[in-house]
Write an enzyme that holds these catalytic residues in place. Structure first.
Site, PDB file in Angstrom:
ATOM      1  N   ASP A  78      69.482  38.441  11.537  1.00 31.81           N
ATOM      2  CA  ASP A  78      69.895  37.524  10.464  1.00 31.81           C
ATOM      3  C   ASP A  78      70.183  38.242   9.147  1.00 31.81           C
ATOM      4  O   ASP A  78      70.419  37.588   8.124  1.00 31.81           O
ATOM      5  CB  ASP A  78      68.816  36.464  10.231  1.00 31.81           C
ATOM      6  CG  ASP A  78      68.830  35.375  11.295  1.00 31.81           C
ATOM      7  OD1 ASP A  78      69.861  35.224  11.966  1.00 31.81           O
ATOM      8  OD2 ASP A  78      67.803  34.689  11.444  1.00 31.81           O
ATOM      9  N   ARG A 103      62.137  37.690   9.561  1.00 33.04           N
ATOM     10  CA  ARG A 103      63.106  38.159   8.561  1.00 33.04           C
ATOM     11  C   ARG A 103      62.460  38.987   7.448  1.00 33.04           C
ATOM     12  O   ARG A 103      63.165  39.495   6.567  1.00 33.04           O
ATOM     13  CB  ARG A 103      63.851  36.961   7.952  1.00 33.04           C
ATOM     14  CG  ARG A 103      64.674  36.164   8.943  1.00 33.04           C
ATOM     15  CD  ARG A 103      65.665  35.256   8.248  1.00 33.04           C
ATOM     16  NE  ARG A 103      66.666  36.024   7.506  1.00 33.04           N
ATOM     17  CZ  ARG A 103      67.607  35.475   6.735  1.00 33.04           C
ATOM     18  NH1 ARG A 103      67.653  34.154   6.605  1.00 33.04           N
ATOM     19  NH2 ARG A 103      68.478  36.229   6.100  1.00 33.04           N
ATOM     20  N   ARG A 149      61.610  26.015   2.881  1.00 35.63           N
ATOM     21  CA  ARG A 149      61.474  27.471   2.842  1.00 35.63           C
ATOM     22  C   ARG A 149      60.833  27.942   1.537  1.00 35.63           C
ATOM     23  O   ARG A 149      59.679  28.354   1.523  1.00 35.63           O
ATOM     24  CB  ARG A 149      62.851  28.136   3.028  1.00 35.63           C
ATOM     25  CG  ARG A 149      63.479  27.896   4.402  1.00 35.63           C
ATOM     26  CD  ARG A 149      62.769  28.615   5.523  1.00 35.63           C
ATOM     27  NE  ARG A 149      63.485  28.520   6.781  1.00 35.63           N
ATOM     28  CZ  ARG A 149      64.487  29.303   7.157  1.00 35.63           C
ATOM     29  NH1 ARG A 149      64.914  30.251   6.341  1.00 35.63           N
ATOM     30  NH2 ARG A 149      65.071  29.149   8.324  1.00 35.63           N
ATOM     31  N   HIS A 178      67.882  24.845   3.450  1.00 34.19           N
ATOM     32  CA  HIS A 178      68.113  25.596   2.221  1.00 34.19           C
ATOM     33  C   HIS A 178      69.026  24.783   1.313  1.00 34.19           C
ATOM     34  O   HIS A 178      69.879  24.026   1.783  1.00 34.19           O
ATOM     35  CB  HIS A 178      68.818  26.922   2.512  1.00 34.19           C
ATOM     36  CG  HIS A 178      67.918  28.063   2.820  1.00 34.19           C
ATOM     37  ND1 HIS A 178      68.333  29.163   3.557  1.00 34.19           N
ATOM     38  CD2 HIS A 178      66.626  28.323   2.481  1.00 34.19           C
ATOM     39  CE1 HIS A 178      67.347  30.024   3.664  1.00 34.19           C
ATOM     40  NE2 HIS A 178      66.305  29.538   3.022  1.00 34.19           N
ATOM     41  N   CYS A 278      76.011  31.736   3.052  1.00 30.14           N
ATOM     42  CA  CYS A 278      74.877  32.496   3.584  1.00 30.14           C
ATOM     43  C   CYS A 278      75.205  33.980   3.706  1.00 30.14           C
ATOM     44  O   CYS A 278      74.340  34.832   3.535  1.00 30.14           O
ATOM     45  CB  CYS A 278      74.465  31.951   4.942  1.00 30.14           C
ATOM     46  SG  CYS A 278      73.604  30.370   4.901  1.00 30.14           S
TER      47      CYS A 278
END
Length: 287
Positions: A78, A103, A149, A178, A278
């Site tokens: 990612d 991540r 998040r 998000h 993103c």
């Protein structure tokens, strides 16, 4: 709920040159699930993701923007989603602290990139902070998402580090985990005008919806269909808007408001819950 009427369809939108940081999806895969979009049992084409990413990069270059790159790292599928690893305003860098352990290692690779490229005012957060995934600069306010998040305590930390006013927004739909998949800035604020934004109201709590209506009464409101294809995970330079090709109603609204849409394909990248924004961290250096 519908968007505000177009006050002046003949408005001339002005593009401003931007500088972006991107990471090629060399190791892109869906090997785990940390959002509702990710299904490790579903086939994914890494080659397809690379082609989508390169087309996005070429779009930025064609529009006159600068694109910096960071080397992708094996084991971090990612890392392509560079927006999640830093927020840069006036040359000050607030790094990332990821909620998902898968991540976590990305943050230090980006910290090193900033150091290697001459940035010295770098702060790594103490609170969970997924950077531009949940922090959106409007030119005068930092809109800060929370709910899935980023820790709400990170909002105060961002205000202290970056020295800009922060407005907290509550996300309530797990598909829009998000802020950058529920809202984006079309035109930044100036000393004489407020920012122009687009967002999907149902992604937010009732109180946050009221707040957004108060702050941005002329916002473009996305449909459920446009939100569901990650149509709000978009990038605007003030005139040109890069967004997923399936967001057709939003594209029509953008045309009506004087913007120039540039639809792109994110079929593979969307399988990990990401799109144009993103993949794109904006580097806002000191002016």
């Amino acid at each position: 709920m519908t968007s505000a009427p177009v006050r002046n369809p003949a408005t001339t939108r002005l593009a401003t040159t931007r500088r972006y940081l991107m990471c090629a999806p060399t190791h892109f895969a869906v090997e785990y699930s940390i959002n509702p979009w990710m299904d490790p049992t579903r086939p994914v084409s890494t080659a397809g993701a690379i082609a989508e990413w390169e087309a996005l990069r070429q779009t930025y270059l064609r529009l006159g923007h600068t694109v910096e790159t960071i080397d992708p790292q094996p084991g971090l599928p990612d890392m392509v989603f560079s927006a999640n690893s830093g927020t840069v305003i006036d040359g000050v860098v607030l790094g990332a602290r990821f909620r998902a352990p898968q991540r976590a290692a990305e943050a230090d690779f980006f910290r090193t990139w900033f150091l290697d490229h001459g940035y010295r005012d770098i702060v790594m957060p103490e609170k969970i902070n997924e950077a531009e995934g949940d922090l959106t600069w409007t030119g005068d306010l930092l809109l800060a998402g929370t709910g899935f998040r980023t820790d709400p305590g990170a909002h105060a930390e961002a205000q202290e580090v970056l020295g800009v006013p922060v407005v907290s927004l509550q996300l309530v739909d797990p598909r829009y985990y998000h802020l950058d998949v529920a809202l984006f800035v079309l035109t930044e604020a100036t000393p004489t005008s407020r920012a122009h934004i687009a967002y999907y109201p149902e992604a937010f709590s009732p109180g946050t919806q009221r707040l957004l209506r108060r702050l941005y009464p002329d916002a473009i409101l996305a449909t459920a269909e446009d939100a569901a294809c990650l149509g709000l995970n978009a990038i605007s330079d003030g005139r040109n808007v890069i967004l997923p090709k399936e967001a057709t109603t939003l594209t029509t609204q953008l045309h009506a408001h004087g913007y120039t849409p540039h639809p792109v394909n994110i079929t593979e990248l969307r399988k990990s819950g990401g799109g144009p924004k993103c993949c794109t961290m904006e580097l806002r250096d000191r002016t």
